[in-house]
Write a protein that holds these residues in place. Sequence first.
Motif, mmCIF file in Angstrom:
data_model
loop_
_atom_site.group_PDB
_atom_site.id
_atom_site.type_symbol
_atom_site.label_atom_id
_atom_site.label_comp_id
_atom_site.label_asym_id
_atom_site.label_seq_id
_atom_site.Cartn_x
_atom_site.Cartn_y
_atom_site.Cartn_z
ATOM 1 N N GLU A 1 160.220 45.005 108.988
ATOM 2 C CA GLU A 1 160.550 46.105 108.073
ATOM 3 C C GLU A 1 161.100 45.584 106.752
ATOM 4 O O GLU A 1 160.770 46.107 105.679
ATOM 5 C CB GLU A 1 161.563 47.045 108.741
ATOM 6 C CG GLU A 1 160.966 47.857 109.885
ATOM 7 C CD GLU A 1 162.010 48.636 110.657
ATOM 8 O OE1 GLU A 1 163.205 48.525 110.287
ATOM 9 O OE2 GLU A 1 161.633 49.341 111.612
ATOM 10 N N GLU A 2 161.947 44.541 106.812
ATOM 11 C CA GLU A 2 162.492 43.982 105.572
ATOM 12 C C GLU A 2 161.383 43.354 104.724
ATOM 13 O O GLU A 2 161.368 43.499 103.495
ATOM 14 C CB GLU A 2 163.566 42.935 105.895
ATOM 15 C CG GLU A 2 164.215 42.359 104.649
ATOM 16 C CD GLU A 2 165.391 41.456 104.944
ATOM 17 O OE1 GLU A 2 165.746 40.620 104.082
ATOM 18 O OE2 GLU A 2 165.971 41.582 106.042
ATOM 19 N N ILE A 3 160.458 42.650 105.381
ATOM 20 C CA ILE A 3 159.336 42.053 104.661
ATOM 21 C C ILE A 3 158.467 43.149 104.052
ATOM 22 O O ILE A 3 158.020 43.037 102.898
ATOM 23 C CB ILE A 3 158.495 41.175 105.606
ATOM 24 C CG1 ILE A 3 159.318 39.991 106.111
ATOM 25 C CG2 ILE A 3 157.235 40.663 104.893
ATOM 26 C CD1 ILE A 3 158.652 39.196 107.206
ATOM 27 N N ALA A 4 158.225 44.205 104.819
ATOM 28 C CA ALA A 4 157.405 45.323 104.332
ATOM 29 C C ALA A 4 158.017 45.945 103.083
ATOM 30 O O ALA A 4 157.307 46.290 102.128
ATOM 31 C CB ALA A 4 157.242 46.364 105.433
ATOM 32 N N GLN A 5 159.341 46.085 103.074
ATOM 33 C CA GLN A 5 160.007 46.652 101.900
ATOM 34 C C GLN A 5 159.866 45.732 100.694
ATOM 35 O O GLN A 5 159.649 46.187 99.564
ATOM 36 C CB GLN A 5 161.486 46.881 102.210
ATOM 37 C CG GLN A 5 161.747 47.996 103.211
ATOM 38 C CD GLN A 5 163.219 48.136 103.564
ATOM 39 O OE1 GLN A 5 164.059 47.417 103.027
ATOM 40 N NE2 GLN A 5 163.518 49.057 104.467
ATOM 41 N N THR A 6 159.956 44.431 100.933
ATOM 42 C CA THR A 6 159.840 43.460 99.840
ATOM 43 C C THR A 6 158.471 43.514 99.182
ATOM 44 O O THR A 6 158.347 43.434 97.953
ATOM 45 C CB THR A 6 160.091 42.028 100.362
ATOM 46 O OG1 THR A 6 161.409 41.960 100.916
ATOM 47 C CG2 THR A 6 159.949 41.001 99.240
ATOM 48 N N TYR A 7 157.415 43.661 100.017
ATOM 49 C CA TYR A 7 156.055 43.599 99.497
ATOM 50 C C TYR A 7 155.358 44.970 99.458
ATOM 51 O O TYR A 7 154.135 45.028 99.333
ATOM 52 C CB TYR A 7 155.234 42.617 100.332
ATOM 53 C CG TYR A 7 155.716 41.199 100.183
ATOM 54 C CD1 TYR A 7 155.492 40.478 99.021
ATOM 55 C CD2 TYR A 7 156.431 40.576 101.212
ATOM 56 C CE1 TYR A 7 155.951 39.181 98.873
ATOM 57 C CE2 TYR A 7 156.893 39.275 101.070
ATOM 58 C CZ TYR A 7 156.649 38.585 99.904
ATOM 59 O OH TYR A 7 157.106 37.302 99.757
#
Length: 241
Positions: free
Chosen positions: A183-189
């Motif tokens: 989820e954190e990676i998804a928010q970043t990209y």
Amino acid sequence: MGYKQYHRPFSTDEMNGHLLICDNSPGLGRLLSRRFMNMGIMAECCKSSLSSIKSRISEGKICGIILFAFRPDEKLLDLIRQLSENGISVFAGLYTSSASVHDCFRRAGAEKCFIMPYPVSSLCCTVMLYADKGKSLLSRLELLIEELGFPRRLSGFYYLAKAAEIALDSPERLWGSMNGIYEEIAQTYSTKASLVERAMRNLADHALKSGASARLTEHRLTEKPTNTELICALCDLFSRL
């Protein structure tokens, strides 16, 4: 999601000069030079004599030097001290495992010492990371996995590097649910967590076929790694380098 959005080439401007490879063996010197050039790092060779090294330094801007030695010659150690004081990183390949010899070179200012023979790929990765340590952790992780053969054209490339950055900052997160990391990676990209997970699995599949995962794990894994295994292996290698 297009890879060009994230790709930032590694340039010699960031390293503020060339790498100088000092070796009387044209085979090793040229091999290292080609490898660094393929990584986008300007590199040139010269003989390992002190006069040759000093001459090359006076001719142009050098950001780092790779040299090879059998013993701690005092004149060589003095040169390393001078280079270190002038902000030039020195990487020493030593043909001995003697701790006292390695200590001599480190005290003189050598950035990193290797016991020769040392794998070319590992040497290139380590020099790359040390010589450009002013870069962000994420950028250094990207450079490392690119050198190992992971392709930037796959979005999972960036997700893996980001996941490793998160894990290095907070190792305990790897032992819980991976959902929070996705989820954190998804928010970043600006994407979805499910797509992040799928892209990383696709990267793992590609890495198995190309041999990149074998290089990352030093051939410990012979089957397709899970996303968690890839992240742990990258964190482990980065920490050891």
